[in-house]
Write a protein that holds these residues in place. Structure first.
Motif, PDB file in Angstrom:
ATOM      1  N   ALA A   1       0.861  -1.183   0.000  1.00 24.22           N
ATOM      2  CA  ALA A   1       0.000   0.000   0.000  1.00 24.22           C
ATOM      3  C   ALA A   1       0.898   1.233   0.000  1.00 24.22           C
ATOM      4  O   ALA A   1       1.930   1.247   0.675  1.00 24.22           O
ATOM      5  N   VAL A   2       0.521   2.238  -0.770  1.00 28.51           N
ATOM      6  CA  VAL A   2       1.347   3.459  -0.847  1.00 28.51           C
ATOM      7  C   VAL A   2       0.478   4.713  -0.844  1.00 28.51           C
ATOM      8  O   VAL A   2      -0.698   4.685  -1.194  1.00 28.51           O
ATOM      9  N   GLY A   3       1.136   5.817  -0.480  1.00 29.16           N
ATOM     10  CA  GLY A   3       0.555   7.126  -0.690  1.00 29.16           C
ATOM     11  C   GLY A   3       1.079   7.660  -2.013  1.00 29.16           C
ATOM     12  O   GLY A   3       2.266   7.508  -2.325  1.00 29.16           O
TER      13      GLY A   3
ATOM     14  N   PHE B   1       3.424   8.504   9.294  1.00 31.10           N
ATOM     15  CA  PHE B   1       3.272   8.952   7.917  1.00 31.10           C
ATOM     16  C   PHE B   1       4.190  10.157   7.750  1.00 31.10           C
ATOM     17  O   PHE B   1       4.755  10.685   8.723  1.00 31.10           O
ATOM     18  N   GLU B   2       4.342  10.630   6.526  1.00 32.69           N
ATOM     19  CA  GLU B   2       5.323  11.679   6.249  1.00 32.69           C
ATOM     20  C   GLU B   2       4.780  13.051   6.670  1.00 32.69           C
ATOM     21  O   GLU B   2       3.572  13.276   6.727  1.00 32.69           O
TER      22      GLU B   2
ATOM     23  N   VAL C   1       4.946   6.750  -1.983  1.00 35.92           N
ATOM     24  CA  VAL C   1       5.732   6.573  -0.764  1.00 35.92           C
ATOM     25  C   VAL C   1       5.111   5.472   0.086  1.00 35.92           C
ATOM     26  O   VAL C   1       3.894   5.351   0.170  1.00 35.92           O
ATOM     27  N   GLY C   2       5.981   4.643   0.668  1.00 34.35           N
ATOM     28  CA  GLY C   2       5.503   3.544   1.506  1.00 34.35           C
ATOM     29  C   GLY C   2       6.565   3.124   2.504  1.00 34.35           C
ATOM     30  O   GLY C   2       7.698   3.619   2.471  1.00 34.35           O
ATOM     31  N   MET C   3       6.198   2.202   3.388  1.00 37.68           N
ATOM     32  CA  MET C   3       7.089   1.827   4.494  1.00 37.68           C
ATOM     33  C   MET C   3       7.600   0.391   4.383  1.00 37.68           C
ATOM     34  O   MET C   3       7.980  -0.207   5.392  1.00 37.68           O
TER      35      MET C   3
ATOM     36  N   THR D   1      -3.445   3.936  -1.902  1.00 37.34           N
ATOM     37  CA  THR D   1      -4.537   3.957  -0.921  1.00 37.34           C
ATOM     38  C   THR D   1      -4.923   5.376  -0.525  1.00 37.34           C
ATOM     39  O   THR D   1      -5.971   5.595   0.059  1.00 37.34           O
ATOM     40  N   ASN D   2      -4.055   6.337  -0.832  1.00 33.79           N
ATOM     41  CA  ASN D   2      -4.315   7.738  -0.426  1.00 33.79           C
ATOM     42  C   ASN D   2      -3.348   8.642  -1.192  1.00 33.79           C
ATOM     43  O   ASN D   2      -2.355   8.167  -1.757  1.00 33.79           O
TER      44      ASN D   2
ATOM     45  N   LEU E   1      -4.099  11.221   7.474  1.00 30.64           N
ATOM     46  CA  LEU E   1      -3.785   9.816   7.181  1.00 30.64           C
ATOM     47  C   LEU E   1      -3.870   8.940   8.433  1.00 30.64           C
ATOM     48  O   LEU E   1      -3.545   9.369   9.534  1.00 30.64           O
TER      49      LEU E   1
ATOM     50  N   THR F   1      -5.730   3.593   5.172  1.00 33.92           N
ATOM     51  CA  THR F   1      -4.947   2.737   4.264  1.00 33.92           C
ATOM     52  C   THR F   1      -5.756   1.493   3.903  1.00 33.92           C
ATOM     53  O   THR F   1      -5.835   1.103   2.724  1.00 33.92           O
TER      54      THR F   1
END
Ligand code: HPA
Length: 281
Positions: A116-118, A195-196, A212-214, A237-238, A248, A253
């Protein structure tokens, strides 16, 4: 934690006992809210992570903790539902090593990850997919730090073509054919679990990031070290923090992942169907 190599050997023995005479060619790792892919596997053997030495059991909602062995379109796959993130700290890197190297020892030659990513691109909101063409590692950690294990690969690993060009091309062509919204872009990995900040998102955009993701980057590095081909599909997801109005959250997510879920399943299905007919498996 005992030596990772001993744990890998024990994991392989446990898996072979649970599913004798089964050699997967593809390893799949499912991201937050994307576990439904595992339900599509035929003739499944399911192993709880608690039976697999060193597989880290994340408490995160949206992540189950099971390995599924079975057939997808007749292709033998091993699917990890539940991954380890660097932000979990402790033995996270050892756990990541054990997971990826166990896939290698089972016989996989390819790893397909989902996550899942932003989005850093306002034109690609929730429900769209991105195939990773390259990454920027903003975790400032590397799972290969420390002594190299030559049994699996060389110490200095090229990340040239880390996300395999042929596999990316295949995914993009399939998405076009199936009318699935998939674009190609650069994944920025952060350590999380925050989140960032808005300023970080603006900086990542300027640096050439698209999402961006973790997760994902440690797995890619470990997979390339032991010469697994890698492909990775992101579910948007966003929008990245500050690019939209949403505050967020993990619940957000999971909601966003639901929007992308069907696309992810259809794309993976079509991809694996082609693999079955190719030289890869
Ligand atoms: N940032 C980092 N990781 C994420 C995001 C995000 O906006 N969305 C889903 N995973």
């Amino acid at each position: 934690m005992p030596s990772t190599n001993a744990a890998i050997k024990r994991c392989v023995a446990t898996i072979k006992e649970a599913r004798p005479n089964f050699t997967p060619c593809l390893g799949l790792i499912l991201g937050s809210g994307l576990g439904a892919v595992a339900q599509q596997i035929d003739q499944p053997t399911i192993i709880d992570y608690r039976e697999l030495d060193g597989f880290y059991v994340s408490s995160l909602e949206g992540h189950s903790k099971q390995m599924h062995l079975g057939l997808l379109h007749g292709v033998p796959v091993v699917c990890l539902e539940g991954r380890t993130h660097l932000y979990e700290g402790g033995h996270a890197i050892d756990s990541l090593k054990i997971m990826i190297r166990t896939l290698k020892m089972l016989g996989c030659n390819m790893l397909l990850t989902t996550n899942a990513v932003g989005s850093l691109r306002t034109e690609y909101g929730p429900g769209n997919l991105m195939v990773i063409e390259d990454h920027i590692n903003f975790t400032f950690q590397n799972p290969l730090m420390g002594p190299n294990d030559h049994e699996f690969g060389d110490k200095f690993v090229s990340l040239d073509n880390a996300y395999d060009r042929d596999l990316r091309t295949k995914l993009l062509a399939l998405a076009r054919k199936l009318d699935i919204p998939l674009f190609s872009g650069v994944y920025v990995a952060t350590l999380g679990p925050t989140f960032e900040s808005h300023a970080e998102i603006r900086a990542f955009k300027m640096l050439g990031g698209d999402a961006v993701g973790m997760s994902t980057v440690p797995e890619t590095i470990l997979a390339r070290h032991c010469d697994l081909k890698v492909a990775s599909i992101c579910a948007i997801t966003n929008l990245g923090a500050g690019l939209g109005t949403e505050i967020l959250s993990h619940a957000g997510t999971l909601r966003g992942a639901k929007l992308a879920m069907n696309h992810v399943i259809r794309l993976i299905f079509a991809f694996v169907e082609e693999l079955g007919e190719s030289r890869y498996c």
